[in-house]
Structure formats: C-alpha cells, structure tokens
Design a protein around this motif. Structure first.
Motif, PDB file in Angstrom:
ATOM      1  N   MET A   1       0.882  -1.159   0.000  1.00 33.34           N
ATOM      2  CA  MET A   1       0.000   0.000   0.000  1.00 33.34           C
ATOM      3  C   MET A   1       0.929   1.221   0.000  1.00 33.34           C
ATOM      4  N   TYR A   2       0.946   1.949  -1.105  1.00 32.71           N
ATOM      5  CA  TYR A   2       1.893   3.068  -1.248  1.00 32.71           C
ATOM      6  C   TYR A   2       1.205   4.368  -0.839  1.00 32.71           C
ATOM      7  N   VAL A   3       1.843   5.090   0.087  1.00 32.87           N
ATOM      8  CA  VAL A   3       1.245   6.268   0.716  1.00 32.87           C
ATOM      9  C   VAL A   3       2.077   7.512   0.404  1.00 32.87           C
ATOM     10  N   THR A   4       1.438   8.528  -0.147  1.00 33.71           N
ATOM     11  CA  THR A   4       2.124   9.818  -0.303  1.00 33.71           C
ATOM     12  C   THR A   4       1.632  10.763   0.783  1.00 33.71           C
ATOM     13  N   GLU A   5       2.540  11.212   1.636  1.00 34.28           N
ATOM     14  CA  GLU A   5       2.177  12.199   2.649  1.00 34.28           C
ATOM     15  C   GLU A   5       1.913  13.552   1.989  1.00 34.28           C
ATOM     16  N   ASP A   6       0.967  14.293   2.566  1.00 34.31           N
ATOM     17  CA  ASP A   6       0.672  15.671   2.146  1.00 34.31           C
ATOM     18  C   ASP A   6       0.259  15.750   0.677  1.00 34.31           C
ATOM     19  N   THR A   7      -0.485  14.730   0.238  1.00 37.03           N
ATOM     20  CA  THR A   7      -0.933  14.706  -1.160  1.00 37.03           C
ATOM     21  C   THR A   7      -1.799  15.913  -1.490  1.00 37.03           C
ATOM     22  N   THR A   8      -2.569  16.384  -0.516  1.00 42.49           N
ATOM     23  CA  THR A   8      -3.513  17.482  -0.782  1.00 42.49           C
ATOM     24  C   THR A   8      -2.820  18.825  -0.989  1.00 42.49           C
ATOM     25  N   ARG A   9      -1.484  18.876  -0.798  1.00 37.20           N
ATOM     26  CA  ARG A   9      -0.733  20.098  -1.105  1.00 37.20           C
ATOM     27  C   ARG A   9       0.365  19.827  -2.127  1.00 37.20           C
ATOM     28  N   CYS A  10       0.211  18.692  -2.832  1.00 38.86           N
ATOM     29  CA  CYS A  10       1.218  18.296  -3.814  1.00 38.86           C
ATOM     30  C   CYS A  10       0.764  18.674  -5.222  1.00 38.86           C
ATOM     31  N   ASP A  11       1.735  19.001  -6.072  1.00 38.33           N
ATOM     32  CA  ASP A  11       1.439  19.383  -7.454  1.00 38.33           C
ATOM     33  C   ASP A  11       1.048  18.163  -8.282  1.00 38.33           C
ATOM     34  N   PRO A  12       0.209  18.348  -9.295  1.00 43.56           N
ATOM     35  CA  PRO A  12      -0.299  17.227 -10.102  1.00 43.56           C
ATOM     36  C   PRO A  12       0.792  16.367 -10.730  1.00 43.56           C
ATOM     37  N   ALA A  13       1.834  16.997 -11.260  1.00 42.41           N
ATOM     38  CA  ALA A  13       2.874  16.236 -11.964  1.00 42.41           C
ATOM     39  C   ALA A  13       3.558  15.253 -11.025  1.00 42.41           C
ATOM     40  N   THR A  14       3.869  15.698  -9.815  1.00 40.87           N
ATOM     41  CA  THR A  14       4.547  14.819  -8.856  1.00 40.87           C
ATOM     42  C   THR A  14       3.623  13.695  -8.394  1.00 40.87           C
ATOM     43  N   ILE A  15       2.356  14.022  -8.127  1.00 35.79           N
ATOM     44  CA  ILE A  15       1.385  12.996  -7.740  1.00 35.79           C
ATOM     45  C   ILE A  15       1.340  11.896  -8.797  1.00 35.79           C
ATOM     46  N   LYS A  16       1.248  12.297 -10.043  1.00 37.52           N
ATOM     47  CA  LYS A  16       1.136  11.328 -11.137  1.00 37.52           C
ATOM     48  C   LYS A  16       2.392  10.471 -11.238  1.00 37.52           C
ATOM     49  N   ARG A  17       3.561  11.110 -11.150  1.00 36.99           N
ATOM     50  CA  ARG A  17       4.819  10.358 -11.285  1.00 36.99           C
ATOM     51  C   ARG A  17       5.009   9.362 -10.145  1.00 36.99           C
ATOM     52  N   LEU A  18       4.749   9.805  -8.914  1.00 36.93           N
ATOM     53  CA  LEU A  18       4.978   8.935  -7.761  1.00 36.93           C
ATOM     54  C   LEU A  18       4.036   7.731  -7.759  1.00 36.93           C
ATOM     55  N   TYR A  19       2.745   7.973  -7.925  1.00 40.05           N
ATOM     56  CA  TYR A  19       1.792   6.857  -7.904  1.00 40.05           C
ATOM     57  C   TYR A  19       2.026   5.912  -9.079  1.00 40.05           C
ATOM     58  N   THR A  20       2.296   6.467 -10.245  1.00 34.14           N
ATOM     59  CA  THR A  20       2.523   5.624 -11.421  1.00 34.14           C
ATOM     60  C   THR A  20       3.747   4.746 -11.233  1.00 34.14           C
ATOM     61  N   THR A  21       4.811   5.327 -10.656  1.00 37.20           N
ATOM     62  CA  THR A  21       6.028   4.557 -10.388  1.00 37.20           C
ATOM     63  C   THR A  21       5.738   3.427  -9.406  1.00 37.20           C
ATOM     64  N   ALA A  22       5.025   3.745  -8.339  1.00 39.67           N
ATOM     65  CA  ALA A  22       4.716   2.729  -7.322  1.00 39.67           C
ATOM     66  C   ALA A  22       3.889   1.595  -7.917  1.00 39.67           C
ATOM     67  N   ILE A  23       2.897   1.937  -8.718  1.00 44.62           N
ATOM     68  CA  ILE A  23       2.044   0.917  -9.340  1.00 44.62           C
ATOM     69  C   ILE A  23       2.861   0.055 -10.300  1.00 44.62           C
ATOM     70  N   ASN A  24       3.692   0.678 -11.089  1.00 44.79           N
ATOM     71  CA  ASN A  24       4.517  -0.071 -12.047  1.00 44.79           C
ATOM     72  C   ASN A  24       5.504  -1.002 -11.344  1.00 44.79           C
ATOM     73  N   CYS A  25       5.856  -0.669 -10.102  1.00 46.47           N
ATOM     74  CA  CYS A  25       6.798  -1.505  -9.349  1.00 46.47           C
ATOM     75  C   CYS A  25       6.102  -2.572  -8.508  1.00 46.47           C
ATOM     76  N   GLY A  26       4.754  -2.568  -8.516  1.00 40.99           N
ATOM     77  CA  GLY A  26       4.033  -3.649  -7.846  1.00 40.99           C
ATOM     78  C   GLY A  26       3.071  -3.248  -6.753  1.00 40.99           C
ATOM     79  N   ALA A  27       2.934  -1.960  -6.459  1.00 36.59           N
ATOM     80  CA  ALA A  27       1.951  -1.546  -5.446  1.00 36.59           C
ATOM     81  C   ALA A  27       0.544  -1.814  -5.958  1.00 36.59           C
ATOM     82  N   HIS A  28      -0.311  -2.371  -5.110  1.00 33.42           N
ATOM     83  CA  HIS A  28      -1.681  -2.684  -5.525  1.00 33.42           C
ATOM     84  C   HIS A  28      -2.693  -1.707  -4.921  1.00 33.42           C
ATOM     85  N   ALA A  29      -2.218  -0.835  -4.019  1.00 30.40           N
ATOM     86  CA  ALA A  29      -3.094   0.153  -3.402  1.00 30.40           C
ATOM     87  C   ALA A  29      -2.337   1.455  -3.228  1.00 30.40           C
ATOM     88  N   ILE A  30      -3.041   2.578  -3.370  1.00 29.35           N
ATOM     89  CA  ILE A  30      -2.429   3.886  -3.159  1.00 29.35           C
ATOM     90  C   ILE A  30      -3.292   4.666  -2.173  1.00 29.35           C
TER      91      ILE A  30
END
Length: 422
Positions: free
Chosen positions: A163-192
């Motif tokens: 389960m991949y967790v980004t802290e302070d997502t509600t103050r994060c820019d869209p580009a970083t949110i997309k890159r981080l979650y996409t990377t985690a999913i591609n590496c095997g995370a099944h939940a964000i």
C-alpha cells in the motif's frame, strides 16, 4: 398513523442520495494503534489493551487496521507481532497492515513478522510528496522516484503486498502525484493512499484531487488499484472530506477512534461508522454497531484521552436532555410506546442503532414533566408535593441535579428513596 418513523421525516439528504452513493462497498482502515498514537497527549497502550481494542474493531466489522511501525524499535516490533499473532490465533476477519518509511530498515521487520506468525501483512510504505516538504528536505524529483521504486520492489521481493502512501498529497502538485503513484504501481503496489496529512483539504478540493488520481493514474494504469483516503481534522473537515472522497470513488477510508492523532487528530472512525450506517452505505447499513461506544471508551481509556461530554453519539451528553420542551416531546413519544419515535424526535442519530438510549435529566431548564418521568422511570410515586419540591430545587440550581439530591427530596417528603433501575 404512519407505519414507520421515517414516514414522519422529510429527508433532504435523500434528494441526491443515488448520485452520492459509491459503486461498491466502502471499507474502513483503522489507524488508532499507529497514526492515532502520534498525538503528543496520548500514551502508547499496553499490548493487552491493544488486543482488546483489536477485538472490538473486528466486532464492529472494521475491515483493516494499521498494527504499528515495527521498525521503530523492539517494543513496537513486539506489539505488532502480538497483534498479528492474535489475528491468526482468533481467526479474526480484520486484515492487518503495517506502516513503514520507504526504507529497507522499516520494511524488513514487516516481512519478519509475517514469517514468524504466518499472517499476511500489507506494507504501508509512506513518503513525503508536497513541494513544501521537498524544499525543506532538499529532496529532488529523482530522489523521490528512486526511493519509491527501491522500496516498493524490496517489499514485493519479500512477498508483501504494498500500500503506497504519499504524505501531504492534498498540497502536492499534479505532476509529482502522477509520477509517484505511477512509479509505485509499475513496481508492484496494488493500493495507493491519498493523504491530507496537514488537514489542508476542503470537500471540494478532495473531490478534485480524487478525480485527478482516478483519471490520470488509476485508469491509465489498466490495473485494479485500490484507492484509499487518509485525512486529518485541522480545519474540522475530516469527516466531510472522507465522505467527499467516498463520493468521488475512494474504496477505503481511514480513521481513528474519537479522532485521536497528531495535532488536533485524524478523521473520527466512530463518526464515519455512524454516517455510513445512516446513509445506508454497504456493508455498514446492516452492520451491528452496538459496540461502538465500547470501542471508543476502550481506546480513550488505554491512551488516556477523555471523551468530551458533547462528543457525537458516544459522549455522555449525546442522548441526554434536561430541557423542558425537548424532554416533553421525548416523554410523549415514550407514552405512545414507541421507542424509535422517542429516539428520533429530537435526535438526528437514533440512539438504538448504537446500543444506546435517550436519557432525561432534571435541571434549571426542565419542566415538571422531566421530574414526573424521572420518578416514574425509577418506580417512585410522583406525588404533587414531591414533584413541586424537586422542580423548585432544580430551578434554584445552576446545573443538573444529581441522583443524590433528587433522592434527598424524596426522603424529605416521605417518598420511597430507593429507585429501581430505569
């Protein structure tokens, strides 16, 4: 007469109810024994207390819990192992996850506990994401992506679900949110997990962020990704934000008992349960929540956090009234031999849903009907002399009368002063 009390209520909440209900069941993840313990005013409970709380969570039907951060030290490891062992021993339905920084030293202990107990545990790996955090820490985008990739792959290599967790997502820019979650999913995370770590979000902002994550991350991934919402209550909007996240598609909502947690606390798990029940959201619409107060009391007792008297549903005053007009209406409902009517006439939350009941007290704002009802409920004859004596005493008092004060009035008039239980 209407067959049901619901026929006596025009429910504006139901006007757009169909469009606000989720497509499937809403699950709950309890953070009381991990994130909740980050409050500066709580004590870390004894392991025996944590096991009691674990069973109460399971009895309420809570789906998941964070058992702790075993990488924090020997005591934390021992408690996490004990909770996992109890889940396996008692064959509880609740599923454990365990917090970990995106670092091998935090992830490895989770794998060790799985090996020692045989109980599957999700690794809830977290990392800061917002520009303000990145600036403070001197983190580059490459560092965040590399750290995410290494951590998720390492956890997967240990056989852990992630389960991949980004802290302070509600103050994060869209580009970083997309890159981080996409990377985690591609590496095997099944939940964000989308986090309102600083309690920054509003319901409108929550919906916008959730829609972005589904449109820009989940759908393009082509995978069955579980999306979770984790909120804090700095602006007093934690429950409202969780409901907004649910409407926007969140599969799992996080919370803690009575909202314990860092600063002013997390989303209140008990209030989530109440609202999901009253909104008819599955599986909570049919769930027995009669142990809700037991759960809140157990957590607050074990952590040393008092429940405010006016706290919703489980506070001492939640279903108590001494106001003459309000009490009179409740009493009239009881005289109709309709407990549901009595529990609903002056409360938007029917107390019997949660194993509780309406209580009528006597105080300076009471009418004589309060006095008569109080006495009748306890099997004491409500003579005119006794009612007047108690009523006059209440009007002179700056607060509710205690049972001892009322019984003193009974003795002074010769009435039997040994009440039966109401």
């Amino acid at each position: 007469m209407p067959a049901e009390v619901s026929e006596l209520i025009y429910d504006w909440n139901g006007i757009h109810a169909a469009s606000s209900k989720p497509a499937g069941p809403v699950l709950l993840n309890d953070e009381s024994l991990r994130d909740g313990l980050q409050s500066p005013s709580v004590r870390d409970p004894f392991v025996e207390d944590k096991i009691e709380i674990l069973h109460l969570m399971d009895a309420l039907g809570i789906n998941m819990l964070d058992i702790g951060l075993p990488g924090a030290g020997p005591r934390a490891f021992a408690h996490c192992e004990a909770l996992a062992s109890e889940i396996g021993r008692a064959r509880l339905k609740i599923k454990p996850n365990s917090a970990a920084r995106t670092h091998e030293n935090d992830i490895r202990p989770i794998g060790e506990i799985v090996q020692r107990t045989g109980v599957p545990i999700e690794a809830a790996t977290f990392i800061g994401s917002s520009p303000i955090r990145r600036y403070t820490e001197d983190w580059t985008d490459d560092f965040l992506l590399r750290t995410t990739e290494n951590a998720v792959k390492f956890a997967v290599s240990l056989g852990l679900e992630v389960m991949y967790v980004t802290e302070d997502t509600t103050r994060c820019d869209p580009a970083t949110i997309k890159r981080l979650y996409t990377t985690a999913i591609n590496c095997g995370a099944h939940a964000i997990v989308i986090c309102d770590t600083a309690g920054h979000a509003t319901p409108m902002g929550t919906v916008a962020l959730m829609r972005f994550v589904f449109d820009e991350v989940v759908k393009p991934s082509g995978r069955d990704i579980r999306v979770e919402w984790h909120g804090h209550c700095d602006r007093g909007l934690a429950v409202a934000n969780a409901m907004a996240a649910m409407v926007a598609g969140a599969h799992v909502l996080h919370g803690t008992a009575c909202g314990i947690g860092e600063r002013v606390g997390n989303t209140q798990m008990d209030q989530l349960l109440v609202n999901l029940k009253l909104m008819g959201i599955e599986p909570w619409a049919s769930q027995d929540l009669s142990k809700l107060k037991d759960y809140c009391v157990a957590v607050c007792r074990a952590t040393g956090v008092p429940i405010p008297h006016n706290y919703p549903v489980v506070g001492e005053d939640a279903f108590k009234t001494a106001t003459g007009v309000h009490a009179a209406a409740v009493i009239k409902a009881y005289k109709k031999h309709d407990e549901v009517l009595a529990n609903t006439i002056y409360s938007g939350v029917p107390s019997h849903y949660f194993g509780l009941k309406q209580i009528i007290e006597i105080g300076p704002m009471s009418g004589k009907s309060n006095v008569q009802f109080w006495l009748q409920q306890r099997g004491i004859a409500a003579s005119a002399e006794l009612v007047d004596r108690i009523f006059e005493k209440a009007k002179r008092s700056p607060r509710l009368l205690t049972e001892a004060e009322i019984l003193e009035c009974c003795r002074a008039t010769g009435a039997r002063a040994e009440p039966t239980q109401p």
